[in-house]
Write a protein that holds these residues in place. Structure first.
Motif, PDB file in Angstrom:
ATOM      1  N   UNK A 216      29.949  24.739  13.604  1.00 23.23           N
ATOM      2  CA  UNK A 216      31.309  24.199  14.196  1.00 23.23           C
ATOM      3  C   UNK A 216      31.896  23.914  15.728  1.00 23.23           C
ATOM      4  N   UNK A 217      30.833  24.356  16.284  1.00 22.72           N
ATOM      5  CA  UNK A 217      31.211  24.896  18.033  1.00 22.72           C
ATOM      6  C   UNK A 217      30.098  23.514  18.074  1.00 22.72           C
ATOM      7  N   UNK A 218      29.423  23.047  17.766  1.00 25.34           N
ATOM      8  CA  UNK A 218      28.425  22.122  18.449  1.00 25.34           C
ATOM      9  C   UNK A 218      29.291  20.688  17.813  1.00 25.34           C
ATOM     10  N   UNK A 219      29.721  20.710  16.174  1.00 21.44           N
ATOM     11  CA  UNK A 219      30.208  19.459  16.223  1.00 21.44           C
ATOM     12  C   UNK A 219      31.586  19.170  17.076  1.00 21.44           C
ATOM     13  N   UNK A 220      32.439  20.400  17.090  1.00 23.85           N
ATOM     14  CA  UNK A 220      33.974  19.740  18.299  1.00 23.85           C
ATOM     15  C   UNK A 220      32.962  19.786  19.908  1.00 23.85           C
ATOM     16  N   UNK A 221      31.595  20.521  19.981  1.00 19.83           N
ATOM     17  CA  UNK A 221      31.296  19.973  21.752  1.00 19.83           C
ATOM     18  C   UNK A 221      30.999  18.479  21.158  1.00 19.83           C
ATOM     19  N   UNK A 222      29.912  17.620  20.479  1.00 21.21           N
ATOM     20  CA  UNK A 222      29.203  16.307  20.653  1.00 21.21           C
ATOM     21  C   UNK A 222      30.909  15.739  19.787  1.00 21.21           C
ATOM     22  N   UNK A 223      31.790  16.353  19.236  1.00 24.96           N
ATOM     23  CA  UNK A 223      33.341  15.441  19.065  1.00 24.96           C
ATOM     24  C   UNK A 223      34.057  14.998  20.800  1.00 24.96           C
ATOM     25  N   UNK A 224      33.330  15.897  20.937  1.00 25.89           N
ATOM     26  CA  UNK A 224      34.597  16.027  22.259  1.00 25.89           C
ATOM     27  C   UNK A 224      34.169  14.971  23.394  1.00 25.89           C
ATOM     28  N   UNK A 225      32.960  14.605  23.161  1.00 26.15           N
ATOM     29  CA  UNK A 225      32.167  13.866  24.360  1.00 26.15           C
ATOM     30  C   UNK A 225      32.181  11.942  23.924  1.00 26.15           C
ATOM     31  N   UNK A 226      33.144  12.388  22.740  1.00 26.06           N
ATOM     32  CA  UNK A 226      32.987  10.463  22.832  1.00 26.06           C
ATOM     33  C   UNK A 226      34.337  10.653  22.055  1.00 26.06           C
ATOM     34  N   UNK A 227      35.244   9.108  22.463  1.00 27.58           N
ATOM     35  CA  UNK A 227      36.582   9.322  21.367  1.00 27.58           C
ATOM     36  C   UNK A 227      36.522   8.525  19.903  1.00 27.58           C
ATOM     37  N   UNK A 228      35.553   7.743  20.090  1.00 21.97           N
ATOM     38  CA  UNK A 228      35.741   7.295  18.371  1.00 21.97           C
ATOM     39  C   UNK A 228      35.255   8.523  17.382  1.00 21.97           C
ATOM     40  N   UNK A 229      34.127  10.058  18.154  1.00 23.10           N
ATOM     41  CA  UNK A 229      34.050  10.537  17.132  1.00 23.10           C
ATOM     42  C   UNK A 229      35.503  11.309  17.256  1.00 23.10           C
ATOM     43  N   UNK A 230      35.825  11.535  18.458  1.00 19.45           N
ATOM     44  CA  UNK A 230      36.823  12.513  17.758  1.00 19.45           C
ATOM     45  C   UNK A 230      37.671  12.858  16.992  1.00 19.45           C
ATOM     46  N   UNK A 231      38.028  11.155  17.401  1.00 18.93           N
ATOM     47  CA  UNK A 231      39.607  10.616  16.543  1.00 18.93           C
ATOM     48  C   UNK A 231      39.038  11.234  14.779  1.00 18.93           C
ATOM     49  N   UNK A 232      37.631  10.621  14.488  1.00 23.51           N
ATOM     50  CA  UNK A 232      37.152  10.861  13.538  1.00 23.51           C
ATOM     51  C   UNK A 232      37.185  12.148  13.437  1.00 23.51           C
ATOM     52  N   UNK A 233      36.333  13.044  13.867  1.00 23.67           N
ATOM     53  CA  UNK A 233      36.583  14.411  13.655  1.00 23.67           C
ATOM     54  C   UNK A 233      37.939  14.855  13.176  1.00 23.67           C
TER      55      UNK A 233
END
Length: 276
Positions: A216-233
């Motif tokens: 979960x930590x890793x997913x959040x960290x990756x999502x934080x670095x990219x806006x489209x990924x963050x929205x998807x997350x």
């Protein structure tokens, strides 16, 4: 098999990678292990025998340390990896700087017992200066008193919270042969004979909670670095494997994540996943 250097590779299939770290952190052993499991060499060179490919100079063999940066080529799944094995002692930091100048990424080795040392901090600053992606490898996890958690804590203290666990050991110390990969959510158990052979399996039940939390930590960290990924997350609460892999790669390239891997280079444990 053709030696990696005899084959023509398109530019996008070539990677220049510098191995950096404090003296004695295992850069030359890691190079030997990579040469061996890629099939570039047919025997695993040993520092104590003076039989390594990258420390070939008589002074290096006698002192059992790297003095010059050595370049070796390996073919890994159709990619050519140019691996620069740099010296760890501060007298030779010019060699490290030269290596990093032509590198696409750096692999920073930490000893599992000592963690971050003076030499580690010096070379880390060089990666910042060159704005290079950096992977952190906790090596020598087969040593007595090895502590992955302490090594990671020391890296986070000096290099910040973008140091992110991708693998953690199942049994550090003399018995070390297994680790969990929280990106792929699998466990890898290696043979301890230096062959580099391993078995992939499901994560044991008693490690599910820890693995899940780190995933979960890793997913959040990756999502934080990219806006489209963050929205998807936010919409779906997770990311799919392909999104994770691409996001991970992008975050690494942009120095937004410094992933932590596990190895015992002298036993050829963990090299396969690291090279992948």
């Amino acid at each position: 098999m053709a030696h990696a250097s005899q084959k023509e590779y398109p530019a996008e299939k070539i990677r220049n990678i510098s191995l950096i770290g404090h003296g004695g952190s295992g850069k030359t052993s890691l190079t030997e292990a990579a040469l061996f499991i890629s099939g570039t060499t047919t025997r695993f060179g040993r520092l104590d025998e003076g039989s390594t490919v990258s420390d070939y100079h008589p002074d290096e063999i006698e002192r059992k340390i790297s003095i010059n940066t050595s370049l070796v080529h390996i073919d890994w799944q159709g990619n050519k990896l140019n691996v620069l094995d740099t010296p760890g002692y501060s007298d030779f930091t010019g060699e490290v700087l030269s290596g990093l100048r032509v590198s696409d990424a750096a692999i920073v080795l930490l000893k599992a017992v000592e963690g971050t040392e003076v030499g580690t901090e010096i070379v880390w600053d060089y990666t910042k200066r060159n704005e290079l992606p950096a992977i952190v490898v906790v090596n020598k996890l087969d040593n007595e008193n090895a502590s992955f958690d302490k090594a990671v804590a020391s890296a986070r203290e000096r290099f910040g919270h973008d140091v992110t666990i991708v693998q953690f050991p199942v049994n550090e110390g003399f018995a070390f042969d297994s680790f969990v990969d929280v990106l792929r959510m699998k466990m890898y158990k290696y043979q301890r004979d230096g062959s580099g052979k391993f078995v992939e399996s499901e994560i044991p039940a008693e490690m599910n909670e820890k693995s899940g939390a780190l995933h979960e930590e890793l997913i959040e960290k990756i999502a934080e670095t990219d806006e489209p990924l963050m929205n998807k997350f936010f919409e779906e609460g997770t990311l799919h494997e392909q999104e994770l892999t691409l996001g991970f790669r992008k975050a690494l390239q942009e120095r937004k994540i410094f992933p932590v891997f596990c190895t015992a280079a002298s036993l050829n444990i963990g090299l396969h996943q690291l090279l992948d």
